[in-house]
Every structure is written in C-alpha cells, then in structure tokens.
Design a protein around this motif. Structure first.
Motif, PDB file in Angstrom:
ATOM      1  N   GLN A   1       0.918  -1.109   0.027  1.00 16.66           N
ATOM      2  CA  GLN A   1      -0.155   0.005   0.065  1.00 16.66           C
ATOM      3  C   GLN A   1       0.816   1.217   0.115  1.00 16.66           C
ATOM      4  OE1 GLN A   1      -2.912   0.155   3.178  1.00 16.66           O
ATOM      5  NE2 GLN A   1      -4.071  -1.604   2.523  1.00 16.66           N
ATOM      6  N   LEU A   2       0.272   2.296  -0.656  1.00 17.67           N
ATOM      7  CA  LEU A   2       1.132   3.561  -0.505  1.00 17.67           C
ATOM      8  C   LEU A   2       0.033   4.359   0.199  1.00 17.67           C
ATOM      9  CD1 LEU A   2       3.420   5.800  -1.455  1.00 17.67           C
ATOM     10  CD2 LEU A   2       2.020   6.133  -3.420  1.00 17.67           C
ATOM     11  N   VAL A   3       0.392   5.049   1.310  1.00 10.83           N
ATOM     12  CA  VAL A   3      -0.643   5.434   2.341  1.00 10.83           C
ATOM     13  C   VAL A   3      -0.063   7.003   2.703  1.00 10.83           C
ATOM     14  CG1 VAL A   3      -1.768   5.179   4.444  1.00 10.83           C
ATOM     15  CG2 VAL A   3      -0.963   3.277   3.436  1.00 10.83           C
TER      16      VAL A   3
ATOM     17  N   ASN B   1      -6.201  -6.202   7.728  1.00 10.15           N
ATOM     18  CA  ASN B   1      -5.435  -5.091   7.265  1.00 10.15           C
ATOM     19  C   ASN B   1      -4.410  -4.857   7.877  1.00 10.15           C
ATOM     20  OD1 ASN B   1      -4.679  -2.573   6.234  1.00 10.15           O
ATOM     21  ND2 ASN B   1      -6.849  -1.920   6.141  1.00 10.15           N
ATOM     22  N   GLU B   2      -3.135  -5.831   7.590  1.00 11.92           N
ATOM     23  CA  GLU B   2      -1.854  -5.603   8.190  1.00 11.92           C
ATOM     24  C   GLU B   2      -1.375  -4.399   8.017  1.00 11.92           C
ATOM     25  OE1 GLU B   2      -0.135  -9.934   8.241  1.00 11.92           O
ATOM     26  OE2 GLU B   2      -1.170  -9.386   6.364  1.00 11.92           O
ATOM     27  N   GLU B   3      -1.498  -3.844   6.647  1.00  9.19           N
ATOM     28  CA  GLU B   3      -0.741  -2.619   6.260  1.00  9.19           C
ATOM     29  C   GLU B   3      -1.084  -1.466   7.176  1.00  9.19           C
ATOM     30  OE1 GLU B   3      -0.397  -5.941   3.608  1.00  9.19           O
ATOM     31  OE2 GLU B   3      -2.426  -4.818   4.168  1.00  9.19           O
ATOM     32  N   LEU B   4      -2.619  -1.511   7.435  1.00 13.03           N
ATOM     33  CA  LEU B   4      -2.941  -0.206   8.235  1.00 13.03           C
ATOM     34  C   LEU B   4      -2.264  -0.156   9.679  1.00 13.03           C
ATOM     35  CD1 LEU B   4      -4.634   2.134   8.902  1.00 13.03           C
ATOM     36  CD2 LEU B   4      -6.519   0.686   9.372  1.00 13.03           C
TER      37      LEU B   4
ATOM     38  N   MET C   1       0.707  -1.688  10.348  1.00 13.95           N
ATOM     39  CA  MET C   1       1.821  -1.485  10.053  1.00 13.95           C
ATOM     40  C   MET C   1       2.145   0.151   9.998  1.00 13.95           C
ATOM     41  SD  MET C   1       2.680  -4.198   7.285  1.00 13.95           S
ATOM     42  CE  MET C   1       4.072  -3.596   6.696  1.00 13.95           C
ATOM     43  N   ALA C   2       1.426   0.694   9.108  1.00 21.50           N
ATOM     44  CA  ALA C   2       1.318   2.195   9.033  1.00 21.50           C
ATOM     45  C   ALA C   2       1.363   2.903  10.589  1.00 21.50           C
ATOM     46  CB  ALA C   2       0.185   2.400   8.150  1.00 21.50           C
ATOM     47  N   ARG C   3       0.404   2.565  11.162  1.00 19.93           N
ATOM     48  CA  ARG C   3       0.220   3.151  12.557  1.00 19.93           C
ATOM     49  C   ARG C   3       1.476   3.110  13.538  1.00 19.93           C
ATOM     50  NH1 ARG C   3      -6.167   1.159  13.387  1.00 19.93           N
ATOM     51  NH2 ARG C   3      -7.232   2.850  12.105  1.00 19.93           N
ATOM     52  N   ASP C   4       2.280   1.867  13.418  1.00 18.73           N
ATOM     53  CA  ASP C   4       3.087   1.563  14.203  1.00 18.73           C
ATOM     54  C   ASP C   4       4.236   2.256  13.758  1.00 18.73           C
ATOM     55  OD1 ASP C   4       2.304  -0.089  15.956  1.00 18.73           O
ATOM     56  OD2 ASP C   4       2.690  -2.076  15.145  1.00 18.73           O
ATOM     57  N   VAL C   5       4.588   2.646  12.311  1.00 17.53           N
ATOM     58  CA  VAL C   5       5.812   3.285  11.645  1.00 17.53           C
ATOM     59  C   VAL C   5       5.244   4.736  12.007  1.00 17.53           C
ATOM     60  CG1 VAL C   5       6.543   3.942   9.546  1.00 17.53           C
ATOM     61  CG2 VAL C   5       6.250   1.697   9.804  1.00 17.53           C
TER      62      VAL C   5
END
Length: 397
Positions: A17-19, A380-383, A385-389
């Motif tokens: 994903q690009l978020v 939604n692993e990507e979401l 992950m995004a929050r952790d990053v």
C-alpha cells in the motif's frame, strides 16, 4: 503528510500500500498472488479503479520491482522520490526486537541472523529491505514484527516441555507469527461487537498459504498455533504443521541426508497442501483437482480437521469464545472451507448462516441460534503497520 510505502511479503503473496500518513488515506494498493507459481496474479487498486493481470511466474524480487513501476504508471506518484518512508512486515524478531524499529545496517544484519526462526520469511524480507534500500536510496525504512504481539503469552502456553534450563539459555519458546494480523483482527472485532476488547474472548484464524490460529482471552493473546518457527501449527501451503520431531532423524537415515537442515527445508517448502496433494500449494487449485484426485481432497480434509482440532481446543482453553474470526486468503475467500470448519465445530453449538457465508459477506456470518459469533474480517496488516511506523516517526521528531 508523509507518503509511506508498506511492503508485506508473505510466503506466497506480496501485498503493498502507498498511504498518506497520518491521515491513513490509501493512495494506491495492490497484491501479487501465487508467487513462484505459474500464472502469478498482479492486482492494483487506485481509488475505485481495479486492474488484474496474469503474468509469467514472478519471484518476490521481481514482484518488488513491478510494484515500484506500478506506483508510477497507475498514478500513485509521479516519481519514486515522493516516497518518504518504507515500512516492512518482518515475521521473526525473536527476543531482540519486541516492537517496531527503524532499520539500520547493523539491525538488518541482526534480522539476517534470525533466519533460523523463520527460514521462509526473514531471508526474503531482508532481500526486500536491501532491494528497496537500493531503489529508494536514502529513504528511511522501518520494520514491524509479527512476533511482537506474542511477547506476553503466559509461560504455560509459551514454553515447551523441554528442560527448563534449555528454555532460558537458548530462548526457546513459542514466538508465534501473523501477530500484526491477529492484533488487528482482535481490535476490529471489538469495534464491530461494540464491546471493550478487555472483556472479550476471541479465536482469530489467519488462514492462507501460511495459517495460524490465536486464542485471545480477556483481550490479550493467550495461545497461538505457530511456535519457535512458522513451520508449526496447522498444515499450510508448503509447510507441514505439527509433526513428531523424531521424523527428522528418521528421514535423515532413510533418505541418506547428512544434515537435519535438509529435512527441515522439505518440511517448510515441500510439505503441507503441496506435499499431501502432489498438485499445488494453492487451495483454489485443490478445489478443482479434488473432483477427480483423492489426494487433493485428502489435503483439504486434513487442513479443515487440523483447524477444527485447534479451534476446539482453544475454545475450551479460554473458557468459551464470544466470536470466531476468519481472515487471510482462504479465510476470507473460501466459503466451502469456512462452512466445513464451522460444521466441524457444531458440537460446541457454533453455527453459520449458509447464505451469508456463500456470499462472502464481510461481518457477521453466524446463524441466529449460534452459541458464538462467526465473523469474516478482511485483515489489514498494512494499516496496523502504518500506525506503528507513524508512531516511530513521530517519536523521532
């Protein structure tokens, strides 16, 4: 706003994903399915526009390069210079990494040193990290660990019945995997049930080419099917799942193998659905083959039986469950397997609504008289992950 590229490299697929963060706006997303198999499927979604193509066999590295090209061609970015950070899902952090980290050369070396804990994943994920360091020179990269979610397992479920000194000296324990997914599913289930997570008992099932099941008691992970490495638990696409450990020396003698690593490689890469069926590691292929191939049907039956056995055990272990949650490529897209699993749990009073199930209805799938909720929640692993990053990036400011 920060444009964050998320890479989720699994054993048979690569999701990305690009978020825009912190708004959590998904600019573009995609998935490469059937990695290293004929007919690799490449999916891309930008806004409401979706594309799908079937190409020659792609490996993980070729898939990464294709993702970077698609970022530009589908309009996610005009140039790769717009990508400001990259987040990676990494399976095994062992006891070294108990939370998300910013990647440095020394930490990448440490990840490489943990390859024994996830032989199908960590080496691949290190390759992806190194490739993106080349393609996106100077862009900071971060790792979010599957194993972190299970650091707090109670000792009675986390360790093995081996000499306790070995457990402590060599850090042998149940590390678990798919933790990013299981944590997301537990939180999302609580939102949908409109109850505090701390009040809930859940069984979350991440069922795909890699498959794991987690028992959540009073909102916290209590037990999980994967162990020291991701080869354990239920049988998977190419992984054996639980086997008697004496199979390793037995096969070494019978097959003339000199090192246990050769057998372990076969348990990781040539077993599971592929090894039993002799047809494919992909459940979709087995559905087609099972009409005329008894081994394909056997592989499917074994998979269902092992999931039922684990879920039933977890149900009693945590004193009943408020909800059973399906996710993952099989869990989200295979109504036949879902139906078979819930039918196998019928003795517990858990029932599924056939019409909702066959419609792949996201949300609640249980029959009215089911003792527990049955939920389908696209992970939604990507979401997550995004929050952790984002939290790490905020802390760096």
């Amino acid at each position: 706003m920060t444009k964050l590229l998320l890479i989720n490299a699994g054993s048979s697929s690569l999701k990305w994903q690009l978020v825009n963060m912190p708004a959590e706006h998904v600019i573009a997303a995609g998935q490469v399915e059937r990695l290293n198999l004929p007919g690799t499927i490449v999916k891309v979604e930008v806004g409401h526009q979706k594309t799908k193509e079937v190409v020659e066999t792609l490996d993980e590295i070729a898939a990464i390069d294709r993702v970077l090209k698609r970022l530009i061609t589908v309009g996610g970015v005009q140039t790769l210079d717009e990508v400001e950070a990259v987040g990676h899902r990494v399976v095994a952090g062992g006891t070294l990494f108990k939370g998300p980290i910013k990647l440095t050369p020394s930490r990448i070396d440490q990840l490489r040193g943990l390859s024994e804990l996830a032989p199908l994943h960590n080496p691949l994920e290190v390759k992806c990290i190194e490739l993106l360091a080349q393609r996106l020179s100077g862009v900071p990269q971060y790792a979010v660990f599957d194993s972190a979610y299970f650091q707090g397992l109670p000792e009675k479920t986390a360790i093995y019945g081996i000499p306790y000194d070995w457990t402590k000296k060599y850090q042998i324990r149940r590390y678990g995997e798919h933790g990013i997914s299981h944590q997301y599913l537990a939180n999302r289930a609580a939102e949908m049930l409109k109850r505090p997570l701390s009040e809930l008992n859940l069984i979350t099932m991440h069922l795909g080419s890699g498959a794991s099941i987690t028992a959540v008691k009073n909102g916290q992970p209590f037990d999980t099917s994967m162990g020291l490495t991701p080869v354990t638990g239920v049988m998977m696409g190419t992984r054996s799942g639980d086997v008697d450990p004496t199979i390793v020396p037995y096969l070494m003698k019978r097959l003339g193998m000199e090192t246990p690593e050769v057998v372990i490689q076969e348990l990781n890469a040539s077993s599971g659905l592929l090894g039993v069926s002799g047809v494919s590691s992909d459940m979709r292929d087995l559905h087609d083959a099972a009409k005329s191939n008894q081994r394909a049907k056997l592989a499917m039956d074994m998979f269902v039986n092992q999931v039922v056995k684990l879920v039933g055990g977890y149900y009693t272990e945590i004193g009943g469950a408020d909800a059973l949650v399906f996710a993952g490529g099989i869990g989200e897209k295979d109504p036949v397997i879902r139906q078979s699993i819930i039918d196998g749990l019928g003795v517990l009073g858990i029932k599924i609504n056939q019409k909702l199930n066959e419609a792949d209805h996201t949300g609640f799938l249980e029959a009215q008289d089911s003792r527990a909720k049955v939920m389908l929640i696209p992970t939604n692993e990507e979401l997550a992950m995004a929050r952790d990053v984002q939290r790490l990036m905020d802390a760096e400011k």
